[in-house]
Design a protein around this motif. Sequence first.
Motif, PDB file in Angstrom:
ATOM      1  N   VAL A   1       0.766  -1.041  -0.064  1.00 12.68           N
ATOM      2  CA  VAL A   1      -0.094  -0.012   0.130  1.00 12.68           C
ATOM      3  C   VAL A   1       0.922   1.129  -0.134  1.00 12.68           C
ATOM      4  CG1 VAL A   1      -1.542   1.369   1.516  1.00 12.68           C
ATOM      5  CG2 VAL A   1      -1.921  -1.067   1.007  1.00 12.68           C
ATOM      6  N   LEU A   2       0.689   2.056  -0.926  1.00  9.32           N
ATOM      7  CA  LEU A   2       1.267   3.428  -0.941  1.00  9.32           C
ATOM      8  C   LEU A   2       0.517   4.071  -0.177  1.00  9.32           C
ATOM      9  CD1 LEU A   2       3.426   5.294  -2.350  1.00  9.32           C
ATOM     10  CD2 LEU A   2       1.495   5.877  -4.191  1.00  9.32           C
ATOM     11  N   LEU A   3       1.280   4.710   1.331  1.00 11.71           N
ATOM     12  CA  LEU A   3       0.824   5.432   2.181  1.00 11.71           C
ATOM     13  C   LEU A   3       0.519   6.961   1.582  1.00 11.71           C
ATOM     14  CD1 LEU A   3       2.634   4.320   5.213  1.00 11.71           C
ATOM     15  CD2 LEU A   3       0.516   3.776   4.709  1.00 11.71           C
ATOM     16  N   GLY A   4       1.431   7.405   0.836  1.00 10.08           N
ATOM     17  CA  GLY A   4       1.477   8.729   0.231  1.00 10.08           C
ATOM     18  C   GLY A   4       2.770   9.250  -0.061  1.00 10.08           C
ATOM     19  N   GLU A   5       2.807  10.592  -0.452  1.00  6.38           N
ATOM     20  CA  GLU A   5       4.070  11.239  -0.764  1.00  6.38           C
ATOM     21  C   GLU A   5       4.444  12.080   0.191  1.00  6.38           C
ATOM     22  OE1 GLU A   5       3.065  12.455  -4.755  1.00  6.38           O
ATOM     23  OE2 GLU A   5       1.705  10.856  -4.884  1.00  6.38           O
ATOM     24  N   VAL A   6       5.762  11.928   0.440  1.00  8.96           N
ATOM     25  CA  VAL A   6       6.214  13.093   1.484  1.00  8.96           C
ATOM     26  C   VAL A   6       6.871  14.209   0.507  1.00  8.96           C
ATOM     27  CG1 VAL A   6       8.183  13.451   3.212  1.00  8.96           C
ATOM     28  CG2 VAL A   6       6.364  11.837   3.728  1.00  8.96           C
TER      29      VAL A   6
END
Length: 483
Positions: free
Chosen positions: A88-93
């Motif tokens: 799962v891609l949590l998001g982009e920092v």
Amino acid sequence: MTFDNSYARLPDKFFQRIHPVPVAEPRLIALNRPLAAELELDLPEDDAELAAVFSGNSLLPGTDPIAQAYAGHQFGHFVPQLGDGRAVLLGEVVTSHGRRYDIQLKGSGKTRFSRGGDGRSPLGPVIREYIVSEAMHALGIPTSRALAMTATGETVFRETDLPGGVLTRVADSFVRVGTFEYFAAREDEDAVRQLADYVIDRHYPQCRDAANPYVALFGAVCRAKAELVARWLCVGFIHGVMNTDNTAVSGQTIDYGPCAFMDAYDPARVFSSIDHQGRYGFNQQANIAMWNMACLGGCLLPLFHADPEQARKEGDAVIEGFAPAFTARYREGLCRKIGLEPSNHGFELARNLLGIMHRDRTDFTVTFRTLAESTADDAGLVGLFSSGEDIRAWTGSWRAALRDQGISDDAAARVMRDANPACIPRNHRIEEAIRAAEDKGDFQPALRLAEVLARPFEAQPGNDRYAAPPRPEELVHQTFCGT
Ligand code: AMP
Ligand code: MG
């Protein structure tokens, strides 16, 4: 900490919005604090909370988790639907320097793309990826990185019951050649264009100004990939599963499965237990990378030109640049390994040395590292070979080449010490670390190995056991992906 989830703003068909599936008893095994600092992550102090975050039991504020859709050629065969089946891609920092990173959990449970799999990972592959990807980074090779690993407290069934784990990994992005193939296979030209625009904006913004940005993008990805494989070859790395779904368009190494570093030099070496034909053997990797790039080119064709014939010509011209780009980088890398400036003569010398090494199956890493100490006296080097004759003749030509290029012994030794690591993630040491973790719940060997491998070019007195090749009884003959 700023999350900005640009991929999750693409149309719904690019992903499934989904939360990681919670695990029973998360326990933090490792947190890569220097990387967390680089990402400017604002993390909880408490180990239990960290374990919850890095197993997917709790989400950092600002994440918008998704499983990405992709397809791919696996061992040459097209599979139209793969996707994040256990990630799962949590998001982009986005850091204060404006750098954007994907943060992904691997082993985080089933998604729409799991295709009958359990969505989980055993601890072994988590440990292998953590150690090898961080070692690759320390070696200066573009790669996804490992931010954390946790044990889940759950059992994963493979051939036997195994303890489960979750890896948190970080990359410039996880967009793959297979992501393009997913939409191309559905003849969704709009989506291919949208993805290409996304990749240009994110990874290759300079292509925007080219006469044809999509042809420029294809060229940029090909060059990045050619350079990457050249770097792999210079450290003896075998990826093991160079399927198009495991090929990032950013030019970073991703998806460490049954990967390995060679000990004894054998250009045809294959490690992966699932690679029966040797498709992804050491010396096949440049060809395969080019093949994978041709798959990407095929997806982009409609963007190159409205006229299919013209489009094909544009694509062919780019692909024809792959082999020369690879050779130029490989020549440069091999010349540096023997302390020389890039030249055809140096390239030939280096390949002659590889030929002698192959005949005696000398250790790839030890041989090149020893060379750095052999500018004046080759006794140590000669001792690695069964007969001194060929290697002595070779060092004679090599010293002459150093003199011809006006390179002093000291300067050559410095270049070689920076190009030839003393320490690589040796398969038997990784195996030892995995055995201790899986069989005894002891993570110290894994942590210790990661620590040593963070400084691969330094002589580390007292850490000889990590630099030394395996004894015959320690040899690892195959590696497994843990799927
Ligand atoms: P890999 O061999 O890791 O590159 O994975 C190939 C494909 O299989 C990807 O779509 C993965 O998400 C999927 N996959 C691998 N292992 C599992 C698993 N245990 N559960 C669900 N999907 C998996
Ligand atoms: Mg994969």
